[in-house]
Scaffold this active site. Structure first.
Site, PDB file in Angstrom:
ATOM      1  N   LYS A 168      28.588  17.171   6.973  1.00  0.00           N
ATOM      2  CA  LYS A 168      28.605  16.442   5.737  1.00  0.00           C
ATOM      3  C   LYS A 168      29.034  17.292   4.636  1.00  0.00           C
ATOM      4  CE  LYS A 168      24.605  14.187   8.143  1.00  0.00           C
ATOM      5  NZ  LYS A 168      23.169  14.225   7.786  1.00  0.00           N
TER       6      LYS A 168
ATOM      7  N   GLN B 110      17.407  16.152   5.841  1.00  0.00           N
ATOM      8  CA  GLN B 110      17.831  16.261   6.948  1.00  0.00           C
ATOM      9  C   GLN B 110      16.552  16.075   8.138  1.00  0.00           C
ATOM     10  OE1 GLN B 110      20.851  15.678   7.979  1.00  0.00           O
ATOM     11  NE2 GLN B 110      20.414  15.767  10.344  1.00  0.00           N
TER      12      GLN B 110
ATOM     13  N   ASP C 149      20.126   7.852   2.348  1.00  0.00           N
ATOM     14  CA  ASP C 149      19.920   7.450   3.937  1.00  0.00           C
ATOM     15  C   ASP C 149      19.456   6.332   4.253  1.00  0.00           C
ATOM     16  OD1 ASP C 149      20.157   9.532   5.857  1.00  0.00           O
ATOM     17  OD2 ASP C 149      18.542  10.921   5.062  1.00  0.00           O
TER      18      ASP C 149
HETATM   19  N1  GUN Z   1      18.861  13.232  11.473  1.00  0.00           N
HETATM   20  C1  GUN Z   1      19.582  12.610  12.360  1.00  0.00           C
HETATM   21  N2  GUN Z   1      20.082  11.560  11.900  1.00  0.00           N
HETATM   22  C2  GUN Z   1      19.899  11.357  10.583  1.00  0.00           C
HETATM   23  C3  GUN Z   1      20.223  10.745   9.301  1.00  0.00           C
HETATM   24  O1  GUN Z   1      20.990   9.783   9.496  1.00  0.00           O
HETATM   25  N3  GUN Z   1      19.677  11.168   8.232  1.00  0.00           N
HETATM   26  C4  GUN Z   1      18.769  12.093   8.005  1.00  0.00           C
HETATM   27  N4  GUN Z   1      18.294  12.458   6.737  1.00  0.00           N
HETATM   28  N5  GUN Z   1      18.482  12.881   9.106  1.00  0.00           N
HETATM   29  C5  GUN Z   1      18.919  12.674  10.219  1.00  0.00           C
END
Ligand code: GUN
Length: 293
Positions: free
Chosen positions: A52, A96, A119
């Site tokens: 990311k 995350q 998110d």
């Molecule tokens: N862990 C796995 N997928 C995601 C997501 O889309 N957002 C976040 N914050 N953590 C994740």
């Protein structure tokens, strides 16, 4: 075979659209900024956050990653989030998952400011999605699947959609998106899960089958109606003695068996994964646009 839905290409198209919006913001002196919060050293989370960060840099967004110790108490994490909420230079916040056991993830997600929740996990944004209020942020993976369907020209109105999996991140919001009244939706949605009786028969009726159940190669050829559109959201690590690391990633769909039957199908990798990041970038740019209106 030419029936692939190329998530990498579609994500690249969306990135190009996002880049134009980033440039427009930057020309007004606003650089969209996201802060990633990572607690502990989960190897997959390190990889995802790293990816990311790289795409942020490519698109001209600013990103910062806060790495907290695995033993961080919940109160400390919440205090960090509250500080980020109050920091006007931060447009988006992403904590995350997965989080260590001492931390209650829903409490953390509900602490992120609604207008910085790129998110789409905050209860207010989840509620807006369910109510058909497009002012909220939508969870990135289901939003990405929706874009794959739209941009591959898949008919959605009136379609029988079967979603395998009822999780908060994918299954539930996916159902909410596709069952809405209006353009790009109007589907008849069935959500199946580990307790569903006769799951095969549900799958066989699907015009669009979305697998997010977290079981390696769960969807086999006999479960797919000829011509159906099959979307594989799964990311499962399985042992593989021929791989250098001793394991590899496989989806929820037995791709080799299902591809010849499906009308269209996402490769995995290269299907849903790139779309999740594309949606995160788009959400972050939108957050910056809204905060600087
Ligand atoms: N862990 C796995 N997928 C995601 C997501 O889309 N957002 C976040 N914050 N953590 C994740």
């Amino acid at each position: 075979m030419q029936n692939l839905i190329d998530g990498r290409q579609i994500a690249a198209d969306i990135h190009a659209e996002t880049r134009v919006r980033v440039e427009a913001l930057r020309s007004r002196g606003v650089t969209p900024r996201i802060v990633f919060v990572r607690v502990g050293e989960d190897p997959a989370s390190r990889v995802y956050v790293g990816m990311k960060e790289r795409i942020c840099a490519e698109l001209g967004l600013e990103s910062t990653t806060l790495v907290l110790d695995t033993a961080t108490p919940q109160a400390d994490l919440l205090a960090r989030v509250v500080a980020l909420n109050a920091d006007a230079s931060v447009h988006g916040i992403l904590v995350q998952a997965p989080l260590p056991a001492q931390i209650d993830a829903p409490t953390v997600f509900a602490t992120v400011a609604v207008d910085k929740d790129v998110d789409g996990f905050h209860p207010v944004n989840v509620g807006r999605l369910l109510l058909g209020d497009s002012s909220g942020f939508v969870s990135c993976t289901p939003a990405g699947v929706h874009e794959l369907l739209l941009r591959s020209g898949t008919p959605i109105a009136g379609a029988n959609v079967v979603i395998l999996g009822r999780g908060n991140i994918v299954g539930k919001p996916m159902a909410a998106i596709l069952m809405q009244k209006g353009p790009g939706a109007d589907a008849t949605v069935t959500v199946c899960h580990s307790r569903t009786r006769g799951i095969e028969e549900y799958c066989q009726r699907a015009d669009i089958l979305i697998a997010a159940i977290g079981v390696p190669r769960f969807v086999t050829a006999s479960m797919v109606k000829p011509g159906a559109v099959v979307i594989d959201v799964g990311v499962n690590r399985v042992a593989d003695s021929s791989a250098r690391s001793g394991s590899r990633l496989v989806g929820d769909v037995d791709f080799a068996a299902v591809q010849p039957i499906a009308g269209r199908i996402t490769p995995n990798p290269g299907g849903v994964g790139p779309m999740t990041i594309a949606m995160l970038m788009r959400n972050t740019v939108r957050a910056a646009e809204i905060q600087h209106e």
